[in-house]
Design a protein around this motif. Structure first.
Motif, PDB file in Angstrom:
ATOM      1  N   GLU A 158       0.843  -1.190   0.000  1.00  0.00           N
ATOM      2  CA  GLU A 158       0.000   0.000   0.000  1.00  0.00           C
ATOM      3  C   GLU A 158       0.877   1.238   0.000  1.00  0.00           C
ATOM      4  OE1 GLU A 158      -4.095   1.380   2.097  1.00  0.00           O
ATOM      5  OE2 GLU A 158      -2.436   0.966   3.447  1.00  0.00           O
ATOM      6  N   ALA A 159       0.593   2.146  -0.928  1.00  0.00           N
ATOM      7  CA  ALA A 159       1.395   3.366  -1.064  1.00  0.00           C
ATOM      8  C   ALA A 159       1.023   4.360   0.035  1.00  0.00           C
ATOM      9  CB  ALA A 159       1.170   3.979  -2.439  1.00  0.00           C
ATOM     10  N   ARG A 160       1.822   4.355   1.082  1.00  0.00           N
ATOM     11  CA  ARG A 160       1.636   5.300   2.198  1.00  0.00           C
ATOM     12  C   ARG A 160       2.979   5.970   2.476  1.00  0.00           C
ATOM     13  NH1 ARG A 160      -1.924   3.791   7.131  1.00  0.00           N
ATOM     14  NH2 ARG A 160      -3.818   3.017   6.191  1.00  0.00           N
ATOM     15  N   ASP A 161       2.931   7.154   3.052  1.00  0.00           N
ATOM     16  CA  ASP A 161       4.174   7.850   3.392  1.00  0.00           C
ATOM     17  C   ASP A 161       4.992   7.070   4.410  1.00  0.00           C
ATOM     18  OD1 ASP A 161       3.498   9.894   1.680  1.00  0.00           O
ATOM     19  OD2 ASP A 161       2.636  11.180   3.252  1.00  0.00           O
ATOM     20  N   CYS A 162       4.306   6.297   5.260  1.00  0.00           N
ATOM     21  CA  CYS A 162       5.000   5.576   6.335  1.00  0.00           C
ATOM     22  C   CYS A 162       5.484   4.191   5.905  1.00  0.00           C
ATOM     23  CB  CYS A 162       4.086   5.444   7.550  1.00  0.00           C
ATOM     24  SG  CYS A 162       2.530   4.584   7.194  1.00  0.00           S
ATOM     25  N   VAL A 163       5.195   3.802   4.661  1.00  0.00           N
ATOM     26  CA  VAL A 163       5.559   2.459   4.182  1.00  0.00           C
ATOM     27  C   VAL A 163       6.826   2.538   3.327  1.00  0.00           C
ATOM     28  CG1 VAL A 163       4.806   0.534   2.744  1.00  0.00           C
ATOM     29  CG2 VAL A 163       3.155   1.684   4.217  1.00  0.00           C
ATOM     30  N   PRO A 164       7.861   1.759   3.636  1.00  0.00           N
ATOM     31  CA  PRO A 164       7.951   0.804   4.754  1.00  0.00           C
ATOM     32  C   PRO A 164       8.486   1.489   6.017  1.00  0.00           C
ATOM     33  CG  PRO A 164       9.886   0.616   3.360  1.00  0.00           C
ATOM     34  CD  PRO A 164       9.028   1.686   2.736  1.00  0.00           C
ATOM     35  N   CYS A 165       7.900   1.158   7.152  1.00  0.00           N
ATOM     36  CA  CYS A 165       8.350   1.747   8.414  1.00  0.00           C
ATOM     37  C   CYS A 165       9.415   0.896   9.095  1.00  0.00           C
ATOM     38  CB  CYS A 165       7.163   1.955   9.348  1.00  0.00           C
ATOM     39  SG  CYS A 165       6.389   0.413   9.893  1.00  0.00           S
ATOM     40  N   ARG A 166       9.517  -0.379   8.669  1.00  0.00           N
ATOM     41  CA  ARG A 166      10.492  -1.342   9.228  1.00  0.00           C
ATOM     42  C   ARG A 166      10.274  -1.578  10.727  1.00  0.00           C
ATOM     43  NH1 ARG A 166      13.376   2.077   5.888  1.00  0.00           N
ATOM     44  NH2 ARG A 166      14.262   1.111   4.016  1.00  0.00           N
ATOM     45  N   ARG A 167       9.030  -1.417  11.169  1.00  0.00           N
ATOM     46  CA  ARG A 167       8.706  -1.657  12.570  1.00  0.00           C
ATOM     47  C   ARG A 167       7.781  -2.851  12.688  1.00  0.00           C
ATOM     48  NH1 ARG A 167       7.424   4.032  15.519  1.00  0.00           N
ATOM     49  NH2 ARG A 167       7.697   2.643  17.304  1.00  0.00           N
ATOM     50  N   LYS A 168       7.587  -3.312  13.900  1.00  0.00           N
ATOM     51  CA  LYS A 168       6.729  -4.471  14.145  1.00  0.00           C
ATOM     52  C   LYS A 168       5.277  -4.036  14.260  1.00  0.00           C
ATOM     53  CE  LYS A 168      10.367  -7.208  16.321  1.00  0.00           C
ATOM     54  NZ  LYS A 168      10.800  -7.949  17.524  1.00  0.00           N
ATOM     55  N   LEU A 223      -5.170  -3.096   2.870  1.00  0.00           N
ATOM     56  CA  LEU A 223      -4.885  -3.523   1.499  1.00  0.00           C
ATOM     57  C   LEU A 223      -6.042  -4.372   0.983  1.00  0.00           C
ATOM     58  CD1 LEU A 223      -2.520  -3.534  -0.649  1.00  0.00           C
ATOM     59  CD2 LEU A 223      -1.941  -5.782   0.265  1.00  0.00           C
ATOM     60  N   SER A 224      -6.619  -3.977  -0.146  1.00  0.00           N
ATOM     61  CA  SER A 224      -7.820  -4.642  -0.647  1.00  0.00           C
ATOM     62  C   SER A 224      -7.508  -5.931  -1.400  1.00  0.00           C
ATOM     63  CB  SER A 224      -8.591  -3.706  -1.577  1.00  0.00           C
ATOM     64  OG  SER A 224      -7.871  -3.500  -2.781  1.00  0.00           O
ATOM     65  N   SER A 225      -8.484  -6.818  -1.426  1.00  0.00           N
ATOM     66  CA  SER A 225      -8.360  -8.045  -2.209  1.00  0.00           C
ATOM     67  C   SER A 225      -8.240  -7.723  -3.689  1.00  0.00           C
ATOM     68  CB  SER A 225      -9.578  -8.943  -1.985  1.00  0.00           C
ATOM     69  OG  SER A 225      -9.749  -9.228  -0.629  1.00  0.00           O
ATOM     70  N   GLN A 226      -8.929  -6.669  -4.126  1.00  0.00           N
ATOM     71  CA  GLN A 226      -8.924  -6.306  -5.542  1.00  0.00           C
ATOM     72  C   GLN A 226      -7.528  -5.944  -6.025  1.00  0.00           C
ATOM     73  OE1 GLN A 226     -11.498  -6.788  -7.565  1.00  0.00           O
ATOM     74  NE2 GLN A 226      -9.985  -6.347  -9.163  1.00  0.00           N
ATOM     75  N   MET A 227      -6.746  -5.333  -5.159  1.00  0.00           N
ATOM     76  CA  MET A 227      -5.387  -4.965  -5.535  1.00  0.00           C
ATOM     77  C   MET A 227      -4.544  -6.207  -5.800  1.00  0.00           C
ATOM     78  SD  MET A 227      -2.915  -2.243  -3.609  1.00  0.00           S
ATOM     79  CE  MET A 227      -1.407  -1.654  -4.377  1.00  0.00           C
ATOM     80  N   VAL A 228      -4.744  -7.219  -4.976  1.00  0.00           N
ATOM     81  CA  VAL A 228      -4.004  -8.473  -5.146  1.00  0.00           C
ATOM     82  C   VAL A 228      -4.501  -9.210  -6.388  1.00  0.00           C
ATOM     83  CG1 VAL A 228      -3.425 -10.690  -4.087  1.00  0.00           C
ATOM     84  CG2 VAL A 228      -3.591  -8.636  -2.667  1.00  0.00           C
ATOM     85  N   LEU A 229      -5.812  -9.248  -6.579  1.00  0.00           N
ATOM     86  CA  LEU A 229      -6.381  -9.928  -7.745  1.00  0.00           C
ATOM     87  C   LEU A 229      -5.940  -9.267  -9.050  1.00  0.00           C
ATOM     88  CD1 LEU A 229      -9.989 -10.564  -6.382  1.00  0.00           C
ATOM     89  CD2 LEU A 229      -8.266 -12.316  -6.896  1.00  0.00           C
ATOM     90  N   SER A 230      -5.841  -7.947  -9.046  1.00  0.00           N
ATOM     91  CA  SER A 230      -5.408  -7.252 -10.258  1.00  0.00           C
ATOM     92  C   SER A 230      -3.961  -7.567 -10.589  1.00  0.00           C
ATOM     93  CB  SER A 230      -5.598  -5.743 -10.105  1.00  0.00           C
ATOM     94  OG  SER A 230      -4.800  -5.228  -9.061  1.00  0.00           O
ATOM     95  N   LYS A 231      -3.145  -7.763  -9.558  1.00  0.00           N
ATOM     96  CA  LYS A 231      -1.736  -8.124  -9.788  1.00  0.00           C
ATOM     97  C   LYS A 231      -1.634  -9.543 -10.341  1.00  0.00           C
ATOM     98  CE  LYS A 231       1.303  -5.813  -8.705  1.00  0.00           C
ATOM     99  NZ  LYS A 231       2.142  -4.822  -9.418  1.00  0.00           N
ATOM    100  N   ILE A 232      -2.494 -10.452  -9.863  1.00  0.00           N
ATOM    101  CA  ILE A 232      -2.520 -11.812 -10.402  1.00  0.00           C
ATOM    102  C   ILE A 232      -2.958 -11.778 -11.860  1.00  0.00           C
ATOM    103  CG2 ILE A 232      -3.615 -14.083 -10.226  1.00  0.00           C
ATOM    104  CD1 ILE A 232      -3.917 -13.538  -7.190  1.00  0.00           C
TER     105      ILE A 232
END
Length: 337
Positions: free
Chosen positions: A291-301, A315-324
């Motif tokens: 997901e395109a966020r300013d804090c990504v990647p934060c490298r935190r837990k 993160l939506s299922s549609q985003m993953v399905l579109s990549k597939i």
């Protein structure tokens, strides 16, 4: 670490190369001809006396080999003191400012990687440790050797599940991690499984360790019987064989993704707080989702170290399905299968 191990053997062709890993990870490298022997560290929660006894036995076994050089490719406490107790006169590791106490166990230290240094992929984490020794890798692509027995076991397993008989494509799915802040919500994996089977006629196979069996039932129960659940049903080397036969591997930032890449299977990997530039498999056949966020990647837990990552839960299922779908359009599925 495979390119690093091969590079060391190429540089010292007459040397005997030993490997010390956490059990059961060593079994996946048992077929590699450049490794002389694999030592495994075992640890069981709550067994303080037994763990201490195992460490003592392991220390004697290491000292018996009379090593000339030890290279620590990780940042663990156990690796540090076992390197020292091995008795090797030369001991190399990376310096970490936050773990500076480890430095006393080593004779030579590689400078800590700068935070702003270019991310180049997971292979380079260990290659950068051996480069100051004058060792360069001829090949930076990890490649695993799969045992014949493991392949036979998986072929029989796929026959039982009617995958081979029907000549059906299958994709492996790994939603699980030892760290929950890396995981994507399980109900969305069920959506992916249903779409794979119903829309693209690709059989989804759920994979994971024995510790993941209970959690895998959550996905299986809501996937409308779309998935074949093999979680906990394979050893690591059998998992490598299964991934080798897969048309595609879809998962999160975990070991299965890297095993899939090392046996030549294309991957689609969901990333959250960890840096995809630093940890995603390299190559055109591998794709990442984040997901395109300013804090990504934060490298935190997780957000504020809470073990929950909004960049994954949102993160939506549609985003993953579109990549597939994008992957399937780029490859001719029928020919590849």
């Amino acid at each position: 670490t495979i390119p690093t191990l091969k590079a060391i053997k190429d540089f010292y062709p007459k040397s005997l190369l030993f490997l010390l890993v956490r059990a059961p990870n060593g079994e996946i490298l048992e077929e590699e001809p450049y490794i002389e022997k694999i030592f495994s560290v075992t640890k069981h929660v709550g067994e303080v006396i037994k763990n201490a006894y195992r460490d003592i036995r392991l220390t004697f076994a290491l000292r018996k080999e009379k090593f000339d050089l030890v290279i620590d490719l990780r940042a663990s406490d156990r690796g540090a003191y076992l390197a020292f107790l091995s008795g090797a006169p030369l001991r190399v590791a990376r310096h970490y400012e936050s773990l500076s106490w480890r430095d006393m166990f080593f004779t030579h230290l590689v400078p800590e990687r700068a935070n702003d240094s270019a991310c180049r992929g997971p292979v380079y984490h260990s290659l950068e440790i051996i480069r100051p020794l004058g060792i360069e890798a001829k090949d930076t692509v990890p490649r695993l050797t799969i045992s014949f027995d493991a392949q036979e076991k998986i072929i029989n397993l796929l026959r039982e599940k009617n995958i081979i008989r029907s000549h059906k494509c299958f994709a492996t799915i790994n939603p699980f991690s030892r760290w929950r802040y890396k995981e994507w919500p399980y109900n969305r994996w069920a959506e992916i499984a249903i779409e794979l089977k119903e829309k693209w006629n690709i059989q989804p196979i759920l994979i994971g360790s024995r510790e993941d069996e209970k959690r895998s039932k959550e996905i299986e129960n809501v996937s409308l019987n779309s998935v074949i659940n093999l979680v906990g049903k394979t050893s690591l080397k059998e998992l490598a064989a299964l991934l080798n036969f897969a048309f595609l591997h879809i998962g999160i930032d975990s070991a299965a993704t890297h095993i899939a890449a090392a046996v030549g299977t294309p991957t689609i990997t969901i990333f959250g707080p960890t840096d995809w530039r630093d940890w995603a498999p390299q190559g055109d056949q591998h794709r990442v989702i984040y997901e395109a966020r300013d804090c990504v990647p934060c490298r935190r837990k997780g957000c504020n170290d809470s073990e929950q990552s909004l960049c994954l839960t949102n993160l939506s299922s549609q985003m993953v399905l579109s990549k597939i779908e994008e992957f399937l359009k780029d490859r001719n599925k029928n020919e590849t299968c």
